[in-house]
Design a protein around this motif. Structure first.
Motif, short mmCIF file in Angstrom:
data_model
loop_
_atom_site.label_atom_id
_atom_site.label_comp_id
_atom_site.label_asym_id
_atom_site.label_seq_id
_atom_site.Cartn_x
_atom_site.Cartn_y
_atom_site.Cartn_z
N PHE A 22 19.02 7.27 -2.77
CA PHE A 22 18.70 5.87 -3.01
C PHE A 22 19.42 4.93 -2.06
CE2 PHE A 22 17.22 7.79 -6.89
CZ PHE A 22 15.98 7.20 -6.99
N ASN A 23 20.52 5.37 -1.49
CA ASN A 23 21.23 4.55 -0.51
C ASN A 23 20.67 4.74 0.90
OD1 ASN A 23 22.98 3.49 -2.42
ND2 ASN A 23 24.46 5.12 -2.15
N THR A 24 19.93 5.81 1.14
CA THR A 24 19.48 6.15 2.49
C THR A 24 17.98 5.97 2.69
OG1 THR A 24 21.25 7.79 2.62
CG2 THR A 24 19.49 7.96 4.23
N PHE A 25 17.18 6.39 1.73
CA PHE A 25 15.73 6.41 1.89
C PHE A 25 15.08 5.26 1.13
CE2 PHE A 25 17.20 10.82 2.08
CZ PHE A 25 16.77 11.16 3.35
N ASN A 26 13.87 4.89 1.56
CA ASN A 26 13.12 3.90 0.80
C ASN A 26 12.30 4.57 -0.29
OD1 ASN A 26 10.81 4.97 1.96
ND2 ASN A 26 10.18 3.07 2.94
N MET A 27 12.51 5.84 -0.48
CA MET A 27 11.86 6.64 -1.51
C MET A 27 10.35 6.75 -1.31
SD MET A 27 14.53 7.64 -2.90
CE MET A 27 13.89 8.64 -4.19
N GLY A 28 9.90 6.54 -0.07
CA GLY A 28 8.49 6.74 0.26
C GLY A 28 7.57 5.63 -0.18
N ILE A 29 8.10 4.50 -0.55
CA ILE A 29 7.28 3.39 -1.02
C ILE A 29 7.02 2.45 0.15
CG2 ILE A 29 7.16 1.45 -2.61
CD1 ILE A 29 9.10 3.10 -4.41
N GLY A 30 5.75 2.24 0.47
CA GLY A 30 5.40 1.37 1.59
C GLY A 30 5.55 -0.10 1.26
N TRP A 31 4.87 -0.57 0.23
CA TRP A 31 5.01 -1.96 -0.19
C TRP A 31 4.79 -2.04 -1.69
CZ3 TRP A 31 0.89 -4.69 -2.36
CH2 TRP A 31 -0.38 -4.17 -2.15
N VAL A 32 5.29 -3.12 -2.28
CA VAL A 32 5.26 -3.27 -3.73
C VAL A 32 4.77 -4.67 -4.07
CG1 VAL A 32 6.68 -3.33 -5.82
CG2 VAL A 32 7.18 -1.67 -4.03
N ALA A 33 3.91 -4.75 -5.07
CA ALA A 33 3.49 -6.04 -5.63
C ALA A 33 4.03 -6.11 -7.06
CB ALA A 33 1.98 -6.16 -5.63
N ILE A 34 4.75 -7.15 -7.36
CA ILE A 34 5.29 -7.32 -8.71
C ILE A 34 4.36 -8.29 -9.44
CG2 ILE A 34 7.25 -8.11 -10.08
CD1 ILE A 34 9.00 -7.35 -7.63
N GLU A 41 -3.69 -3.99 -14.34
CA GLU A 41 -4.99 -3.33 -14.11
C GLU A 41 -5.76 -4.02 -12.99
OE1 GLU A 41 -6.34 -0.45 -15.16
OE2 GLU A 41 -4.38 -0.11 -16.05
N ALA A 42 -5.77 -5.35 -12.97
CA ALA A 42 -6.46 -6.08 -11.91
C ALA A 42 -5.82 -5.81 -10.55
CB ALA A 42 -6.46 -7.58 -12.21
N ALA A 43 -4.50 -5.74 -10.51
CA ALA A 43 -3.81 -5.46 -9.25
C ALA A 43 -4.15 -4.06 -8.74
CB ALA A 43 -2.30 -5.62 -9.43
N LEU A 44 -4.23 -3.09 -9.65
CA LEU A 44 -4.56 -1.72 -9.25
C LEU A 44 -5.96 -1.62 -8.68
CD1 LEU A 44 -2.99 0.25 -12.23
CD2 LEU A 44 -2.16 0.17 -9.87
N LYS A 45 -6.86 -2.49 -9.11
CA LYS A 45 -8.24 -2.48 -8.62
C LYS A 45 -8.41 -3.21 -7.29
CE LYS A 45 -10.15 -2.12 -13.25
NZ LYS A 45 -10.87 -2.80 -14.32
N ALA A 46 -7.34 -3.84 -6.81
CA ALA A 46 -7.42 -4.64 -5.58
C ALA A 46 -7.60 -3.79 -4.33
CB ALA A 46 -6.17 -5.50 -5.43
N GLY A 47 -7.28 -2.51 -4.39
CA GLY A 47 -7.43 -1.64 -3.24
C GLY A 47 -7.14 -0.21 -3.62
N PRO A 48 -7.49 0.72 -2.75
CA PRO A 48 -7.29 2.14 -3.08
C PRO A 48 -5.82 2.54 -3.04
CG PRO A 48 -8.02 1.90 -0.81
CD PRO A 48 -8.07 0.53 -1.42
N GLY A 49 -5.48 3.53 -3.87
CA GLY A 49 -4.14 4.13 -3.82
C GLY A 49 -3.08 3.43 -4.63
#
Length: 69
Positions: A22-34, A41-49
């Motif tokens: 957790f101090n070294t890697f971004n844990m494989g997360i590209g971007w996050v929407a809060i 549910e609406a946010a999940l439908k905004a794009g694939p993946g």
């Protein structure tokens, strides 16, 4: 909470000290929407993946649960 399916990253990270990963890697997360829980549910439908990777809670600090731990 469902886990994000990142099998390759999980194979590597299970061999790294939990605090170090957790101090070294971004844990494989590209971007996050809060978003508000009622908008998830609406946010999940905004794009694939899209997937839910966590929730906000009251309190101090960050609490993380890694798959398999």
């Amino acid at each position: 909470m469902p886990y994000w399916d990142n099998t390759a990253a999980q194979k590597i990270l299970k061999h790294v000290d939990p605090q170090d990963r957790f101090n070294t890697f971004n844990m494989g997360i590209g971007w996050v929407a809060i978003v508000r829980p009622e908008d998830a549910e609406a946010a999940l439908k905004a794009g694939p993946g899209g997937t839910v990777i966590g929730t906000l809670r009251e309190g101090r600090g960050i609490h993380v649960k890694v798959q398999g731990e």
